[in-house]
Design a protein around this motif. Structure first.
Motif, PDB file in Angstrom:
ATOM      1  N   LEU A  88      -9.290   5.994   0.951  1.00  0.00           N
ATOM      2  CA  LEU A  88      -8.710   4.695   0.581  1.00  0.00           C
ATOM      3  C   LEU A  88      -9.502   3.548   1.205  1.00  0.00           C
TER       4      LEU A  88
ATOM      5  N   SER B 212     -10.893  12.265   5.221  1.00  0.00           N
ATOM      6  CA  SER B 212      -9.434  12.223   5.060  1.00  0.00           C
ATOM      7  C   SER B 212      -9.085  11.365   3.860  1.00  0.00           C
ATOM      8  N   GLY B 213      -7.840  11.441   3.434  1.00  0.00           N
ATOM      9  CA  GLY B 213      -7.369  10.567   2.362  1.00  0.00           C
ATOM     10  C   GLY B 213      -7.363   9.109   2.812  1.00  0.00           C
ATOM     11  N   THR B 214      -7.095   8.889   4.086  1.00  0.00           N
ATOM     12  CA  THR B 214      -7.092   7.530   4.622  1.00  0.00           C
ATOM     13  C   THR B 214      -8.494   6.930   4.546  1.00  0.00           C
TER      14      THR B 214
ATOM     15  N   GLY C 255      -9.314  16.295   5.147  1.00  0.00           N
ATOM     16  CA  GLY C 255     -10.309  16.081   4.097  1.00  0.00           C
ATOM     17  C   GLY C 255      -9.802  15.065   3.093  1.00  0.00           C
TER      18      GLY C 255
ATOM     19  N   ASP D 125      -3.967   5.609  -5.661  1.00  0.00           N
ATOM     20  CA  ASP D 125      -3.691   6.483  -4.522  1.00  0.00           C
ATOM     21  C   ASP D 125      -3.151   7.791  -5.107  1.00  0.00           C
TER      22      ASP D 125
ATOM     23  N   SER E 144      -6.358  13.089  -1.027  1.00  0.00           N
ATOM     24  CA  SER E 144      -6.256  13.662   0.318  1.00  0.00           C
ATOM     25  C   SER E 144      -6.238  15.183   0.207  1.00  0.00           C
TER      26      SER E 144
ATOM     27  N   ALA F 277      -3.289  10.752  -3.597  1.00  0.00           N
ATOM     28  CA  ALA F 277      -3.191  11.726  -2.505  1.00  0.00           C
ATOM     29  C   ALA F 277      -2.147  12.804  -2.777  1.00  0.00           C
ATOM     30  N   GLN F 278      -1.151  12.481  -3.623  1.00  0.00           N
ATOM     31  CA  GLN F 278      -0.092  13.456  -3.922  1.00  0.00           C
ATOM     32  C   GLN F 278      -0.179  13.959  -5.356  1.00  0.00           C
TER      33      GLN F 278
ATOM     34  N   VAL G 180       0.563   4.007  -6.384  1.00  0.00           N
ATOM     35  CA  VAL G 180       0.657   5.286  -5.684  1.00  0.00           C
ATOM     36  C   VAL G 180       1.307   6.279  -6.645  1.00  0.00           C
TER      37      VAL G 180
ATOM     38  N   ALA H 157      -0.665   5.191   5.187  1.00  0.00           N
ATOM     39  CA  ALA H 157      -2.121   5.223   4.970  1.00  0.00           C
ATOM     40  C   ALA H 157      -2.547   4.294   3.833  1.00  0.00           C
ATOM     41  N   THR H 158      -1.719   4.200   2.786  1.00  0.00           N
ATOM     42  CA  THR H 158      -2.039   3.355   1.633  1.00  0.00           C
ATOM     43  C   THR H 158      -2.351   1.923   2.081  1.00  0.00           C
TER      44      THR H 158
ATOM     45  N   THR I  92       5.674   4.205   0.328  1.00  0.00           N
ATOM     46  CA  THR I  92       4.551   5.135   0.363  1.00  0.00           C
ATOM     47  C   THR I  92       4.278   5.477   1.806  1.00  0.00           C
ATOM     48  N   PHE I  93       3.365   6.423   2.015  1.00  0.00           N
ATOM     49  CA  PHE I  93       2.909   6.733   3.360  1.00  0.00           C
ATOM     50  C   PHE I  93       2.038   5.574   3.839  1.00  0.00           C
TER      51      PHE I  93
ATOM     52  N   LYS J 151      -0.958  19.022   1.076  1.00  0.00           N
ATOM     53  CA  LYS J 151      -1.117  18.427  -0.257  1.00  0.00           C
ATOM     54  C   LYS J 151      -1.319  19.526  -1.311  1.00  0.00           C
TER      55      LYS J 151
HETATM   56  C1  LIG Z   1      -1.267  11.978   2.530  1.00  0.00           C
HETATM   57  C2  LIG Z   1      -1.328  10.625   1.962  1.00  0.00           C
HETATM   58  C3  LIG Z   1      -2.362   9.730   2.291  1.00  0.00           C
HETATM   59  C4  LIG Z   1      -3.342   9.953   3.415  1.00  0.00           C
HETATM   60  O1  LIG Z   1      -4.088  11.095   3.382  1.00  0.00           O
HETATM   61  P1  LIG Z   1      -4.666  11.733   4.742  1.00  0.00           P
HETATM   62  O2  LIG Z   1      -5.589  12.789   4.244  1.00  0.00           O
HETATM   63  O3  LIG Z   1      -3.516  12.269   5.514  1.00  0.00           O
HETATM   64  O4  LIG Z   1      -5.392  10.662   5.478  1.00  0.00           O
HETATM   65  C5  LIG Z   1      -2.424   8.524   1.610  1.00  0.00           C
HETATM   66  N1  LIG Z   1      -1.509   8.192   0.677  1.00  0.00           N
HETATM   67  C6  LIG Z   1      -0.489   9.011   0.366  1.00  0.00           C
HETATM   68  C7  LIG Z   1       0.476   8.590  -0.696  1.00  0.00           C
HETATM   69  C8  LIG Z   1      -0.355  10.238   1.001  1.00  0.00           C
HETATM   70  O5  LIG Z   1       0.673  11.038   0.678  1.00  0.00           O
END
Ligand SMILES: *Cc1c(COP(=O)(O)O)cnc(C)c1O
Length: 374
Positions: free
Chosen positions: A71, A66-68, A201, A164, A188, A166-167, A138, A95-96, A92-93, A193
């Protein structure tokens, strides 16, 4: 054929379309995985890592679950210790920052720039203290943070940068791609995404070497070879089937990003004359990939409700800044701590945005916005 009229619904996101277009390839990939019976890691994952690294423009990439995880493993591989402080943004989300806490670091929020809502390099420079070890910009909504001043502060103060991204798969800042400028980049592949798996993933991008090798170990219980554990790690491997799906989709990513940019341009043209909203700002030298198309709107909540009644889906990214979340009450940061972020939280509205979005659908959304303010 559907005729697009004034009240045609426009979903915020429709993941069925891109998958329907690739259905037979995806099903073939699933059958191949089933027959190979290699479900976790393996050659599909290695092949995807090489292909994704080539796309990002880094020497290597490590695929994770995962993206989490990307990170968390990135922070941990860079050696964060309890008490180390890392600078990042509150818009941010989670997860960061979740991954920062899980890796043992202390979160130190800094505000963003009003124009782009990405990390403010001046705020970063002012916040660096004796315990600061890293910066996490981010690349919000698909636009990269302003990397040059961040790289300058990082070099001057001996800090690492984890992007980060992820986006922001494929986004550029002065021609340089997201995930190539920091020590590591975290991506992510969550389904929504710009490049999404058919499940979870993520990936870490970077130079080949000790740090990326540590990421590789962390995803596999800290193993250097089978049953040899240098450190404790995690179960953070990518599933082979997701790597296979991602390998099918990756060649389309550049085209999908171009379609998103085209949709953004159409929104700009269609909404240029609406004085009550602010359109997203492209920073000088930036090439965003519009993971989201986020306007800033007067009477945002009413506008969102009005659009919803017309069947137009929207989102809020993000309605409550992280420093005001209960999870971060212990940081004791009240309202007023990050005024730019807080103002944005009350104004941002994410409009429908995906590669398949048509000019007619964009017209429907723009007409509805205009109708609301009339
Ligand atoms: C989606 C997202 C994540 C986390 O990714 P996951 O794959 O959902 O764990 C982290 N940071 C940002 C900015 C995101 O948008």
């Amino acid at each position: 054929m559907t005729v697009v009229g004034q009240h045609t619904p426009v979903p915020f996101l429709d993941l069925r379309q891109p998958h329907a277009a690739l259905e037979s390839e995806l099903v073939d990939a699933f059958r191949r995985a089933l027959h190979s019976a290699q479900f976790v890691g393996g050659p599909e994952v290695s092949a995807f890592e090489n292909e994704f690294a080539a796309f990002v423009g880094t020497e290597a990439a490590v695929a994770v679950n995962s993206g989490t995880d990307a990170l968390r493993f990135a922070y941990q591989a860079l050696g964060v210790q309890p008490g180390d402080e890392v600078l990042t943004v509150p818009n941010t989300f989670i997860a960061t920052t979740e991954a920062l806490s899980q890796a043992g670091a202390a979160i130190r929020f800094v505000d963003v720039r009003d124009a782009t809502l990405t990390i403010d390099p001046d705020a970063v420079a002012a916040a660096v203290g004796p315990r600061t070890v890293g910066i996490v910009p981010v690349h919000l909504y698909g636009q990269m943070a302003d990397m040059d001043p961040l790289l300058e502060v990082a070099a001057r103060r001996g800090l690492w940068i984890v992007e980060d991204a992820a986006q922001a798969h494929g986004a550029r800042d002065k021609g340089r791609r997201a995930g190539t400028l920091g020590e590591l980049g975290a991506f992510s592949f969550y389904p929504g995404k710009n490049l999404g798996a058919c499940g979870e993933g993520g990936a870490v991008s970077g130079r080949s070497g000790v740090v990326l090798e540590t990421v590789r170990r962390l995803r596999e219980h800290g193993q250097s070879s089978k049953y040899v554990h240098e450190v404790e790690g995690y179960n953070g491997r990518m599933h082979a089937i997701q790597a296979a799906f991602l390998r099918i989709k990756l060649p389309y990513l550049e085209g999908w990003n171009a379609s998103r940019r085209r949709a953004a341009l159409l929104y700009r043209q269609a909404l240029a004359d609406v004085a009550e909203i602010r359109l997203p700002v492209e920073a000088p030298g930036a090439t965003p990939v519009y993971h989201l198309f986020v306007i800033r709107a007067q009477r945002r909540d009413e506008l969102q409700a009005f659009l919803s009644k017309r069947g137009i889906g929207t989102g809020l990214h993000y309605p409550v800044p992280l420093h005001l979340q209960t999870a971060y009450r212990h940081l004791a940061l009240g309202r007023g701590a990050f005024p730019v972020t807080e103002r944005a939280a009350a104004e941002v509205l994410s409009l429908p945005m995906y590669p398949e979005l048509t000019a007619d659908q964009i017209g429907v959304v723009a007409d509805a916005i205009r109708a609301f303010y009339k």
